[in-house]
Scaffold this motif. Structure first.
Motif, PDB file in Angstrom:
ATOM      1  N   SER A   1      41.391  33.443  49.614  1.00 38.84           N
ATOM      2  CA  SER A   1      42.833  33.006  50.227  1.00 38.84           C
ATOM      3  C   SER A   1      42.268  31.644  50.889  1.00 38.84           C
ATOM      4  O   SER A   1      41.329  31.234  51.445  1.00 38.84           O
ATOM      5  CB  SER A   1      43.142  33.997  51.399  1.00 38.84           C
ATOM      6  OG  SER A   1      44.103  33.298  52.286  1.00 38.84           O
TER       7      SER A   1
ATOM      8  N   ASN B   1      44.839  30.586  52.950  1.00 38.95           N
ATOM      9  CA  ASN B   1      45.860  30.419  54.208  1.00 38.95           C
ATOM     10  C   ASN B   1      45.148  29.879  55.392  1.00 38.95           C
ATOM     11  O   ASN B   1      44.029  30.502  55.740  1.00 38.95           O
ATOM     12  CB  ASN B   1      46.655  31.580  54.051  1.00 38.95           C
ATOM     13  CG  ASN B   1      47.460  31.861  52.749  1.00 38.95           C
ATOM     14  OD1 ASN B   1      47.907  30.877  52.258  1.00 38.95           O
ATOM     15  ND2 ASN B   1      47.752  33.243  52.470  1.00 38.95           N
TER      16      ASN B   1
ATOM     17  N   ASP C   1      53.833  24.611  60.224  1.00 36.19           N
ATOM     18  CA  ASP C   1      54.027  23.967  59.096  1.00 36.19           C
ATOM     19  C   ASP C   1      55.250  23.179  58.564  1.00 36.19           C
ATOM     20  O   ASP C   1      55.489  22.805  57.452  1.00 36.19           O
ATOM     21  CB  ASP C   1      53.840  25.097  57.734  1.00 36.19           C
ATOM     22  CG  ASP C   1      52.699  25.819  57.791  1.00 36.19           C
ATOM     23  OD1 ASP C   1      51.503  25.084  57.923  1.00 36.19           O
ATOM     24  OD2 ASP C   1      52.387  26.939  57.450  1.00 36.19           O
TER      25      ASP C   1
END
Length: 244
Positions: free
Chosen positions: A230, A232, A240
């Motif tokens: 990942s 993330n 974001d």
């Protein structure tokens, strides 16, 4: 909030009690001094109540501003790591390697198009059409121009914003086995207490204990993982949003 209500109720009870005692039991000549002392005490208690209300509000403002800058740097690190992996097939395990790559690395720009040709088939004894894909190389583009648009901020992306003692992000890279597939991974992180070093300890401790989809969970701000495939971050979507 419950603690605040209890404090206000307690102050009210103490106030009424003191007024009653002063009026009923104390000599007239000492009452002015007690009134002044009581007034000063009331100001002090009022200030403490104001602090208890205002401190979390100010903390949230500071936290959001500082976390926004930290997360912006973690996004730069992630973009640089993904570019590094595209070219090298793995992630960089140090900022030295990552910055050197950005300074000197380039992408190969390619395009592909479908095509076909005739090929003699021995089984049928005739020529048959064969489909294929042709990949053309168009040129090269520098990594730093592609990712950072002429900015040199990548040279300091290891520095944690607002850190008191010049702390750096912790960066590691590894390869994990996922069902027989060797997957490269990376992780960059910093402790929240490093970013919030000058904030009230009780509020920082509460922040480190967050477990919510609307908060940066845990005691770290991080992107990537050394155990999962990942890239993330552990921040909520609000960080974001454009111009956040």
């Amino acid at each position: 909030m419950l603690n605040l209500i209890l404090i206000v109720v307690l102050i009210c009870l103490v106030t009424f009690g003191l007024v009653f005692v002063i009026d009923r039991f104390l000599p007239q000549k000492v009452k002015p001094f007690l009134v002044i002392a009581f007034g000063l005490l009331s100001i002090f208690l009022g200030y403490k109540i104001y602090q208890s209300i205002n401190a979390p509000i100010e903390f949230n403002k500071v936290r959001k501003e500082r976390f926004s800058h930290v997360i912006a740097k973690l996004k730069d690190i992630r973009d640089a790591e993904e570019a590094y992996k595209t070219v090298n097939g793995k992630y960089a395990g140090s900022f030295e390697s990552l910055i050197k790559f950005i300074d000197t690395g380039s992408y190969t720009i390619t395009t592909q198009r479908d095509s076909s040709f005739m090929k003699f088939d021995k089984a049928y004894g005739i020529e048959l059409q064969q489909d294929t894909v042709i990949i053309d190389t168009l040129g090269m583009v520098k990594i730093k121009d592609s990712l950072f648009k002429g900015s040199d901020r990548y040279k300091s992306m290891m520095d944690v914003p607002y850190a008191q003692n010049g702390e750096k992000f912790e960066l590691k890279a590894d390869v994990v086995d996922k069902s027989g597939y060797k997957a490269p991974v990376f992780e960059a992180k910093v402790k929240k207490e490093v970013v919030l070093y000058d904030q009230p300890k009780d509020l920082v401790d509460r922040e480190k204990a967050h477990q919510s989809v609307e908060e940066v969970n845990g005691d770290e701000i991080k992107v990537g993982s050394l155990t999962d495939v990942s890239t993330n971050g552990n921040w909520p979507p609000i960080y974001d949003r454009k111009n956040n």
